[in-house]
Design a protein around this motif. Sequence first.
Motif, PDB file in Angstrom:
ATOM      1  N   ALA A 780       0.818  -1.223   0.000  1.00 55.87           N
ATOM      2  CA  ALA A 780       0.000   0.000   0.000  1.00 55.87           C
ATOM      3  C   ALA A 780       0.846   1.265   0.000  1.00 55.87           C
ATOM      4  N   GLY A 781       2.167   1.124   0.051  1.00 59.06           N
ATOM      5  CA  GLY A 781       3.041   2.297   0.055  1.00 59.06           C
ATOM      6  C   GLY A 781       3.177   2.937   1.417  1.00 59.06           C
ATOM      7  N   GLU A 782       2.711   2.246   2.464  1.00 57.05           N
ATOM      8  CA  GLU A 782       2.815   2.764   3.832  1.00 57.05           C
ATOM      9  C   GLU A 782       4.145   2.283   4.415  1.00 57.05           C
ATOM     10  N   PHE A 783       5.234   2.901   3.960  1.00 55.43           N
ATOM     11  CA  PHE A 783       6.567   2.376   4.251  1.00 55.43           C
ATOM     12  C   PHE A 783       6.958   2.504   5.721  1.00 55.43           C
ATOM     13  N   GLU A 784       6.565   3.574   6.375  1.00 58.81           N
ATOM     14  CA  GLU A 784       6.876   3.712   7.795  1.00 58.81           C
ATOM     15  C   GLU A 784       6.190   2.611   8.606  1.00 58.81           C
ATOM     16  N   GLU A 785       4.923   2.359   8.276  1.00 58.90           N
ATOM     17  CA  GLU A 785       4.185   1.308   8.988  1.00 58.90           C
ATOM     18  C   GLU A 785       4.772  -0.069   8.695  1.00 58.90           C
ATOM     19  N   ALA A 786       5.117  -0.298   7.432  1.00 53.33           N
ATOM     20  CA  ALA A 786       5.727  -1.578   7.061  1.00 53.33           C
ATOM     21  C   ALA A 786       7.038  -1.778   7.820  1.00 53.33           C
ATOM     22  N   LYS A 787       7.846  -0.716   7.901  1.00 54.69           N
ATOM     23  CA  LYS A 787       9.116  -0.806   8.618  1.00 54.69           C
ATOM     24  C   LYS A 787       8.888  -1.117  10.090  1.00 54.69           C
ATOM     25  N   ARG A 788       7.888  -0.448  10.675  1.00 52.34           N
ATOM     26  CA  ARG A 788       7.595  -0.670  12.089  1.00 52.34           C
ATOM     27  C   ARG A 788       7.202  -2.129  12.353  1.00 52.34           C
ATOM     28  N   ILE A 789       6.326  -2.669  11.512  1.00 55.78           N
ATOM     29  CA  ILE A 789       5.824  -4.030  11.771  1.00 55.78           C
ATOM     30  C   ILE A 789       6.887  -5.066  11.438  1.00 55.78           C
ATOM     31  N   PHE A 790       7.649  -4.842  10.353  1.00 57.76           N
ATOM     32  CA  PHE A 790       8.715  -5.784  10.018  1.00 57.76           C
ATOM     33  C   PHE A 790       9.788  -5.831  11.108  1.00 57.76           C
ATOM     34  N   SER A 791       9.847  -4.809  11.953  1.00 57.32           N
ATOM     35  CA  SER A 791      10.837  -4.772  13.029  1.00 57.32           C
ATOM     36  C   SER A 791      10.479  -5.707  14.185  1.00 57.32           C
ATOM     37  N   GLY A 792       9.276  -6.257  14.183  1.00 64.03           N
ATOM     38  CA  GLY A 792       8.827  -7.142  15.268  1.00 64.03           C
ATOM     39  C   GLY A 792       8.649  -8.557  14.755  1.00 64.03           C
ATOM     40  N   ASP A 799      16.959 -19.931  21.171  1.00 62.59           N
ATOM     41  CA  ASP A 799      16.574 -21.129  20.418  1.00 62.59           C
ATOM     42  C   ASP A 799      15.421 -20.787  19.487  1.00 62.59           C
ATOM     43  N   GLU A 800      15.733 -20.187  18.332  1.00 59.30           N
ATOM     44  CA  GLU A 800      14.707 -19.837  17.360  1.00 59.30           C
ATOM     45  C   GLU A 800      14.356 -21.071  16.520  1.00 59.30           C
ATOM     46  N   ARG A 801      13.075 -21.477  16.559  1.00 58.82           N
ATOM     47  CA  ARG A 801      12.659 -22.691  15.852  1.00 58.82           C
ATOM     48  C   ARG A 801      12.274 -22.412  14.399  1.00 58.82           C
ATOM     49  N   TYR A 802      11.882 -21.183  14.112  1.00 53.41           N
ATOM     50  CA  TYR A 802      11.399 -20.859  12.774  1.00 53.41           C
ATOM     51  C   TYR A 802      12.255 -19.758  12.161  1.00 53.41           C
ATOM     52  N   ARG A 803      12.174 -19.582  10.861  1.00 53.54           N
ATOM     53  CA  ARG A 803      13.181 -18.807  10.132  1.00 53.54           C
ATOM     54  C   ARG A 803      12.617 -17.562   9.445  1.00 53.54           C
ATOM     55  N   TRP A 804      11.843 -16.795  10.224  1.00 53.60           N
ATOM     56  CA  TRP A 804      11.247 -15.595   9.648  1.00 53.60           C
ATOM     57  C   TRP A 804      12.154 -14.364   9.785  1.00 53.60           C
ATOM     58  N   ARG A 805      13.266 -14.503  10.445  1.00 52.23           N
ATOM     59  CA  ARG A 805      14.169 -13.352  10.598  1.00 52.23           C
ATOM     60  C   ARG A 805      14.651 -12.860   9.245  1.00 52.23           C
ATOM     61  N   GLY A 806      15.087 -13.753   8.374  1.00 53.83           N
ATOM     62  CA  GLY A 806      15.566 -13.354   7.054  1.00 53.83           C
ATOM     63  C   GLY A 806      14.497 -12.658   6.231  1.00 53.83           C
ATOM     64  N   PRO A 807      13.292 -13.256   6.058  1.00 52.25           N
ATOM     65  CA  PRO A 807      12.240 -12.575   5.305  1.00 52.25           C
ATOM     66  C   PRO A 807      11.844 -11.221   5.902  1.00 52.25           C
ATOM     67  N   ARG A 808      11.828 -11.118   7.245  1.00 54.51           N
ATOM     68  CA  ARG A 808      11.434  -9.834   7.844  1.00 54.51           C
ATOM     69  C   ARG A 808      12.470  -8.742   7.558  1.00 54.51           C
ATOM     70  N   PHE A 809      13.756  -9.095   7.623  1.00 56.47           N
ATOM     71  CA  PHE A 809      14.788  -8.094   7.311  1.00 56.47           C
ATOM     72  C   PHE A 809      14.777  -7.754   5.821  1.00 56.47           C
ATOM     73  N   HIS A 810      14.455  -8.739   4.978  1.00 53.05           N
ATOM     74  CA  HIS A 810      14.305  -8.463   3.547  1.00 53.05           C
ATOM     75  C   HIS A 810      13.171  -7.455   3.340  1.00 53.05           C
ATOM     76  N   GLY A 811      12.037  -7.709   4.022  1.00 46.67           N
ATOM     77  CA  GLY A 811      10.908  -6.786   3.894  1.00 46.67           C
ATOM     78  C   GLY A 811      11.225  -5.408   4.429  1.00 46.67           C
ATOM     79  N   ARG A 812      11.931  -5.347   5.557  1.00 45.08           N
ATOM     80  CA  ARG A 812      12.265  -4.033   6.118  1.00 45.08           C
ATOM     81  C   ARG A 812      13.247  -3.299   5.217  1.00 45.08           C
ATOM     82  N   ALA A 813      14.135  -4.047   4.558  1.00 46.67           N
ATOM     83  CA  ALA A 813      15.050  -3.402   3.615  1.00 46.67           C
ATOM     84  C   ALA A 813      14.261  -2.731   2.495  1.00 46.67           C
ATOM     85  N   LEU A 814      13.202  -3.406   1.987  1.00 49.61           N
ATOM     86  CA  LEU A 814      12.400  -2.805   0.911  1.00 49.61           C
ATOM     87  C   LEU A 814      11.625  -1.597   1.422  1.00 49.61           C
TER      88      LEU A 814
END
Length: 906
Positions: A780-792, A799-814
């Motif tokens: 939607a082009g709401e980049f500040e909001e996207a950055k905020r949510i991708f930060s969480g 002991d991280e069982r799942y691998r969402w760290r990489g996709p979230r940092f990819h999204g925050r980079a965009l």
Amino acid sequence: MKKLLRAWLVSAALLGIGTYCLGQEPGTSPAGIAEKEIVALQEELAEAGEASSSSRMRRAYKGILRDAEDLLEASPAAPNRWRVLDVVFRSQKRLFALENSQENRDALLRTCAELAGAPDEFADLRLEADLLISERELSAKNADVKERATALAELIGRYRDTPGEAKSLMMASQIAPKLEAFDLEMQILRTMQARFADHPGVIEFRRKSLAAGRIEALFRGTFTRADGTSLSFPIDRLGHPCIMVFWSKRTTGFDVALKQINEYQERYPDRFGFYSFNLDGLADGGEATLRSLGLDWTTLLLPGGKNSQTFRTYGRREPVSILVNAYGYTLLTPTNNYGRGHGGKVNPYKFDDVRITSERYLAQLQSLFIGDFLVADSDVPDSGALAAPLRAIADCFVPEPMRYRLTPREALANYRKAAKLCGEAIAKHPQAPDLWRVRNRKIIALVGMWKLSAEPEHLGQAVEEARTSMATPLPAGADLVPRFCLAKAALRAGEADAKSILSDLIGAGGGTSEAIAAACILALDANSRELHDHYRGILLDKHAEDRAIWPVLAFLRDRFHTMDLLKVKLSRPERRIRVRYGELESPRAYAVNHGLDPMTRRLPDIALRTLDGAPLNLPQDNEGKLTLLLFVEPPADPEADFPVRLDGKGNPTKNDPLRNVMGYAFECAERHIHKEVEVVAAFLCDDADRVRSLMEKNEWPCRAALVPDGLHNPMVRQLGVLSADRIPNVFVLRRDGTIAWHASGFVYKSDFGYPFAIRLAMKVHIELCDTELAYKALVAGEFEEAKRIFSGPFLPEKDERYRWRGPRFHGRALANMGLEDWEAALADIDTAIETHRKEFDLAEGKPSESLLGMRRARASILEGLGREEEAGAEREAAAAEAAAYRVTIYDRFHRRLEEWRREADK
């Protein structure tokens, strides 16, 4: 390949492929060659194989060929000539194995050519001929092993759904390894398991010829009880685990062994049905011996004893006990792993505790198989001659979930009482216009008596009642219960194929949700996962909130049930046998349901009350919030707190599922960095003061709510809330009110740390919800909001069982690219790339498509920073060919991000 051909012929003869209960049963032959002539040839063939020398065998086989050829010459067009040709083929095959001559080879191939023309009804007879013809053609063109494997796979495909399918799989399973076609071999084994788990011949073959370590098999057969009653397995005992015991008085220590086996009766009273198969041919089946040992088992006669197909399939040694689960499935152990005796302290007949299912789980299955859902919630007229009797009868059908807390004895008593009341009402009001309501309940009561007492006579009575009802004028839909009963009887008798029976039931029922639900349950009687899944899909797609079938819908949605439907519950070490058949998910992974079968159902509108009496309507009042909704049932004692589990010394333990699950929910809410998760504890009671006391005693820092009328509130049935007195039933709600994840109160016993899986599920589904929300903001082009949510949503754990760290940092980079914060974007994409490489352990020089996509994004970021030379080098590196890796849920999200970036760059 002549050596391969001859070796295969010899091995086929020695292994006896085709003799595992696959032969034609004697019966009335079509017009043509007399049945007695064919039987005589078959007997001669059997006797020839027992000749004392090879020369006598050769003479015998040649004599059989002459007799068979005379019959064929006299009746060349007889429709049953294929059976005679089969005798010719088998005789020539054995003769060729004894005497490898060109003359015998040519004669065998001529017979193959003729037998290959047999119609599908004789597919099991023509199979070997097809194989030999295929071998000749492949040899003629010097086919390599890959071509031969392809030809073998095609041949198996041609025999699917024919009488020769099982035989084709058994033979192909022997040939595939010789061709080094190991993938094909695995596919064959998987097909055997999926389609022939109930085939005695295939089971025996797998145990004997394939040396299969452990086999999941359906225990099937009809046996006569000592009193002359016939019991059919599994249908007579569906919903009831059974222990089948094969034993002989001739075996030293058999009495000690039987008493050890009976320990389960003492430990779990009324949980199992014990069935005895004596192998000595005793007139009473060994019943007197059992009684003398104090064993009240059901005695079943086994003609043939150790030579019977039943013993050869399921027993293979004695004394042995086999645990058959509520669906009729058992895990057969290796044939040579019997090293333990009977004199030690450890019971050699002990089953893994994983397979001992809970009494409530069994009660739910029993209720569904009986068909309670067809009458338990049906209307009772307010007036008329039948109003009072119907109210009394309806009280015998306890609605779920309380029905699932009845013991088998209590449930049976209710069915007996209902049947008696129905009989009295029918006798007193034979002309009442609503009499069909009484008859329907009587039918279900009789089916319940059959199922719970293992007395088929009650099914016969139900069938008689169903036919009587069908002979009278009935309003629309009133005939479903009689048809349900008649379909059960037809499946039990094997009168027609299951698909036709269920299709007819739905057609006659007008395609209603109740009719489809009945067919969905009957498909389990038929042991058809395919039909069950078909009707399940229709119900969840088109009738997802139909009140009339809530009990069935709850069963279909509960992943505890779907995980091992028509299977055996396996322990951790045993799961590797399923990996061989392509099933890779552990019970924990299945329970967490991450990336497997996304839930999308919207939470039905439910009305709760706060402790102050104010309304709390979900999901409306929590729109825009992530919600953890936990249903909890207080103890029966109004003054009691939730029980605390104690260890052997009387000290409190950490093994407290109820408090642990509540703690996991509070932890998720507390650790969410944006504090956007609300926990609602919905107590199944009306007493606000009591709930306040429980909240204070346990120091639970969440919003509490009351479920009006507690367990009797319709939402309990609609949502499938079960055993909330043992484990909170959890619903993870997305911000739009849809259910992201749900778990009932059943325990996954075959994984370490349950209910720790509930914590994992809460956490990962919250992360999924936030990741999707951030993606929507990005699009939607709401980049500040996207950055905020991708930060969480959570800070990293050790002991991280799942691998969402990489996709979230990819999204925050965009998102940072959209904000033109290039330095932050570069830091984020570097973290995403590093995390991806570390977590997925990519081979050096073999980048994945996800990694290349992130490198393309990095090139764009470097351009934004004005670092053109580095950007060019990055684009060159990103142009490499992607290596093939298994596509994961994370890869799919990376690709969505890249697709958005490419669109945004246009």
